[in-house]
Scaffold this motif. Sequence first.
Motif, mmCIF file in Angstrom:
data_model
loop_
_atom_site.group_PDB
_atom_site.id
_atom_site.type_symbol
_atom_site.label_atom_id
_atom_site.label_comp_id
_atom_site.label_asym_id
_atom_site.label_seq_id
_atom_site.Cartn_x
_atom_site.Cartn_y
_atom_site.Cartn_z
ATOM 1 N N MET A 93 0.843 -1.198 0.000
ATOM 2 C CA MET A 93 0.000 0.000 0.000
ATOM 3 C C MET A 93 0.878 1.247 0.000
ATOM 4 O O MET A 93 1.835 1.343 0.769
ATOM 5 N N SER A 94 0.552 2.206 -0.845
ATOM 6 C CA SER A 94 1.311 3.453 -0.908
ATOM 7 C C SER A 94 1.127 4.257 0.375
ATOM 8 O O SER A 94 0.042 4.285 0.955
ATOM 9 N N THR A 95 2.195 4.894 0.820
ATOM 10 C CA THR A 95 2.142 5.836 1.936
ATOM 11 C C THR A 95 3.007 7.030 1.572
ATOM 12 O O THR A 95 3.716 7.030 0.563
ATOM 13 N N LEU A 96 2.960 8.055 2.429
ATOM 14 C CA LEU A 96 3.830 9.216 2.231
ATOM 15 C C LEU A 96 5.097 9.101 3.068
ATOM 16 O O LEU A 96 5.732 10.102 3.386
ATOM 17 N N ASP A 97 5.490 7.879 3.387
ATOM 18 C CA ASP A 97 6.811 7.626 3.951
ATOM 19 C C ASP A 97 7.806 7.631 2.798
ATOM 20 O O ASP A 97 8.317 6.593 2.359
ATOM 21 N N GLN A 98 8.051 8.815 2.282
ATOM 22 C CA GLN A 98 8.879 9.009 1.098
ATOM 23 C C GLN A 98 9.923 10.080 1.387
ATOM 24 O O GLN A 98 9.704 10.982 2.199
ATOM 25 N N ALA A 99 11.040 9.973 0.705
ATOM 26 C CA ALA A 99 12.045 11.033 0.696
ATOM 27 C C ALA A 99 12.052 11.653 -0.695
ATOM 28 O O ALA A 99 11.731 10.989 -1.684
ATOM 29 N N ILE A 100 12.411 12.924 -0.761
ATOM 30 C CA ILE A 100 12.479 13.603 -2.054
ATOM 31 C C ILE A 100 13.933 13.853 -2.415
ATOM 32 O O ILE A 100 14.766 14.207 -1.567
ATOM 33 N N ILE A 101 14.259 13.601 -3.676
ATOM 34 C CA ILE A 101 15.546 14.004 -4.241
ATOM 35 C C ILE A 101 15.254 14.908 -5.432
ATOM 36 O O ILE A 101 14.150 14.902 -5.979
ATOM 37 N N GLY A 102 16.235 15.680 -5.845
ATOM 38 C CA GLY A 102 16.030 16.568 -6.978
ATOM 39 C C GLY A 102 17.191 17.513 -7.135
ATOM 40 O O GLY A 102 18.165 17.476 -6.364
ATOM 41 N N ASN A 103 17.077 18.400 -8.131
ATOM 42 C CA ASN A 103 18.178 19.327 -8.397
ATOM 43 C C ASN A 103 17.689 20.680 -8.904
ATOM 44 O O ASN A 103 18.425 21.403 -9.561
ATOM 45 N N CYS A 104 16.439 21.042 -8.591
ATOM 46 C CA CYS A 104 15.831 22.307 -9.009
ATOM 47 C C CYS A 104 15.513 22.327 -10.501
ATOM 48 O O CYS A 104 15.324 23.396 -11.093
ATOM 49 N N GLY A 105 15.440 21.143 -11.090
ATOM 50 C CA GLY A 105 14.973 20.995 -12.456
ATOM 51 C C GLY A 105 13.864 19.967 -12.525
ATOM 52 O O GLY A 105 12.907 20.108 -13.277
ATOM 53 N N PHE A 106 14.008 18.921 -11.730
ATOM 54 C CA PHE A 106 12.994 17.890 -11.594
ATOM 55 C C PHE A 106 13.155 17.291 -10.204
ATOM 56 O O PHE A 106 14.102 17.607 -9.466
ATOM 57 N N ALA A 107 12.220 16.428 -9.816
ATOM 58 C CA ALA A 107 12.280 15.797 -8.502
ATOM 59 C C ALA A 107 11.778 14.367 -8.606
ATOM 60 O O ALA A 107 11.060 13.999 -9.542
ATOM 61 N N ALA A 108 12.161 13.551 -7.623
ATOM 62 C CA ALA A 108 11.695 12.170 -7.551
ATOM 63 C C ALA A 108 11.482 11.809 -6.092
ATOM 64 O O ALA A 108 12.116 12.378 -5.194
ATOM 65 N N LEU A 109 10.582 10.864 -5.858
ATOM 66 C CA LEU A 109 10.326 10.352 -4.517
ATOM 67 C C LEU A 109 10.857 8.937 -4.404
ATOM 68 O O LEU A 109 10.712 8.128 -5.327
ATOM 69 N N PHE B 203 -8.373 14.310 -16.747
ATOM 70 C CA PHE B 203 -8.039 13.132 -15.955
ATOM 71 C C PHE B 203 -7.003 12.283 -16.685
ATOM 72 O O PHE B 203 -7.076 12.102 -17.901
ATOM 73 N N ALA B 204 -6.048 11.748 -15.912
ATOM 74 C CA ALA B 204 -5.080 10.788 -16.444
ATOM 75 C C ALA B 204 -5.679 9.395 -16.270
ATOM 76 O O ALA B 204 -5.562 8.782 -15.209
ATOM 77 N N GLU B 205 -6.335 8.905 -17.298
ATOM 78 C CA GLU B 205 -7.065 7.640 -17.198
ATOM 79 C C GLU B 205 -6.143 6.444 -17.015
ATOM 80 O O GLU B 205 -6.594 5.378 -16.581
ATOM 81 N N GLY B 206 -4.862 6.598 -17.324
ATOM 82 C CA GLY B 206 -3.936 5.480 -17.211
ATOM 83 C C GLY B 206 -3.459 5.200 -15.799
ATOM 84 O O GLY B 206 -2.735 4.232 -15.574
ATOM 85 N N LEU B 207 -3.842 6.038 -14.824
ATOM 86 C CA LEU B 207 -3.407 5.855 -13.444
ATOM 87 C C LEU B 207 -4.619 5.697 -12.540
ATOM 88 O O LEU B 207 -5.587 6.460 -12.637
ATOM 89 N N ALA B 208 -4.545 4.730 -11.633
ATOM 90 C CA ALA B 208 -5.688 4.425 -10.768
ATOM 91 C C ALA B 208 -5.841 5.414 -9.633
ATOM 92 O O ALA B 208 -6.938 5.606 -9.109
ATOM 93 N N GLY B 209 -4.745 6.037 -9.213
ATOM 94 C CA GLY B 209 -4.798 6.968 -8.095
ATOM 95 C C GLY B 209 -4.145 6.397 -6.850
ATOM 96 O O GLY B 209 -3.889 5.198 -6.729
ATOM 97 N N TYR B 210 -3.854 7.280 -5.915
ATOM 98 C CA TYR B 210 -3.229 6.908 -4.642
ATOM 99 C C TYR B 210 -4.143 5.932 -3.898
ATOM 100 O O TYR B 210 -5.288 6.250 -3.590
ATOM 101 N N ARG B 211 -3.634 4.739 -3.646
ATOM 102 C CA ARG B 211 -4.418 3.657 -3.025
ATOM 103 C C ARG B 211 -5.712 3.389 -3.798
ATOM 104 O O ARG B 211 -6.725 3.002 -3.221
#
Length: 595
Positions: free
Chosen positions: A1-17, A320-328
Amino acid sequence: MSTLDQAIIGNCGFAALVDRRAEVTWACMPRFDGDPVFCSLLGPPSAGEGQGRFAIELDRLAYSEQSYERNTAIVVTRLYDDSGGAVEVTDFAPRFEQYGRTFRPMMIVRQLRRLSGSPLVRVVTRPLFDYGRTVPTITQGSNHIRYVGSSQVLRLTTDASVTAVVDETPFILEDDLTFVLGPDETLPNSARDTGSAFHEQTCTYWQEWVRSLAIPFEWQEAVIRAAITLKLNTFEDTGAVIAAATSSIPEAPGTGRNWDYRYCWLRDSYFVINALNRLGATKTMEHYVRFIINTTATNGEHGLRPVYRINGRDDLEEHFAEGLAGYRGMGPVRVGNQAYRQQQNDVYGSAILATAHLFFDERLRRRGDEALFRRLEALGEQAVAVYREPDAGPWEFRGFEKVHTFSAAICWAAARALGSIAEKLGYAERAAYWRGRAREMAEVIGREAWNEERQSYTASFGGRDLDASLMLLYEWGFLQADDPRLASTVRAVEQELRRGDFLFRYVHEDDFGTPDTAFVTCAFWYVDALAAVGREEEARAIFERLLACRNHVGLLSEDIDPATGELWGNFPQTYSMVGLINSAMRLSRRWEEAL
């Protein structure tokens, strides 16, 4: 199950979790508002279960640990199996000074190291394109793999077995491995040498940047992490600051309150600029002010928009982005934000207050001049014209409009600021004009927004409902700390909106029903207001408990469940991190008192 126990990385151009199991769950490329090539946070996608992932999987995983390298945006995840095997995954996006400019490529570097035992690992690299709809074509060379889509191509360069990566074959990790994912370009050096050099230089960049910050004596770790996160939410190419790196994390379960926050709200600019100023991050502040100036320069017949793309355009038609089900599985997933079409009268005041720093901050390279003042005056006239007109308000109601006290008050603050700017420039007549307008506006707001029965200012003119933005009347100088109306408004707001240590934005029904979660930054506004009315010890105690609500690496989202403490809403939220910074700066003991 997805949670927001995530860290963020990035460089002021893009970001990732990156989650606690070393999976990249979200990464939009080539920039913040681009295609989420890794999107398992909002999965499963229509392309199939397990797609949209970039994971380092440890067989028989028992537990994991995750933290940032000190004072950096480099995250380290340690995975432990049940038989003594352990690996370490280091993730970052390169950022450092090179050849007189900042090097910040669209690139994720993953370094994999064995810590102990004979760990069995599997590398899973399954990017998707077109918001979860398209599986790329894969080609490979001797040291790289190409993921080919219709609009972009990603290249993974590695010193691991290309066959093991493509076929997702488990292997015993013996040697250190490096994975460099980025544009379809050949690396000039090996993956290992590139990763090692980029890691060292990126670490140095962030630690030197942190050294330049002005921070309070207390809560330094929390402020530093919030400052780095604020910086990571900056699109340096234009200076824009996004509200959050994600789209469509619900404000509360099953509510449909799913919004795309990968854009720049003018309302946020006042708060962000103030935080950057307090931190001494003047270069980032100047870039953001430049973005605001450029955006307001194209102010058309429709007036300022509430929200803009990071390139300054306002083409944010929502779909809507139909290709993604959504968070949980809680859709819909939205792309774009229909709020750009709303009437939000506070935008004029926000733009003026943010830009006003150019006239008073002697550290800044570009200073405010007569030409800029005349442009701000034009915005000021618009603020005066609309401040008592109905709008969607700071909470962007989609189904109704009222004359919101928040919008009126920040327009008043802008008129007052224009008077101060005029005086600074030596324009006595214009200073008198704007101070006169401010007085007139203050009289109207004081009369129309005050409810004698409730002994409080209210969320809208002539209304009874309260909202958390009333805590900002002191922030803007509309009410002084010793004004009994401030203390009574604070009491009324806490009686109606406070739940534990948190503050709801409002509790009345809106377009989607009654709110279920508290807006995180409102709690920081409340803390600031408590301190202003002399309840500082109470403010400090609540602030400490709010810090404990951050996730395992010190980040906050937009919303929080007061009952469980679970984070909801888009992540990590600029508003929340800015609220933390501002409250810490106000509450901390001075260095002279503490040493």
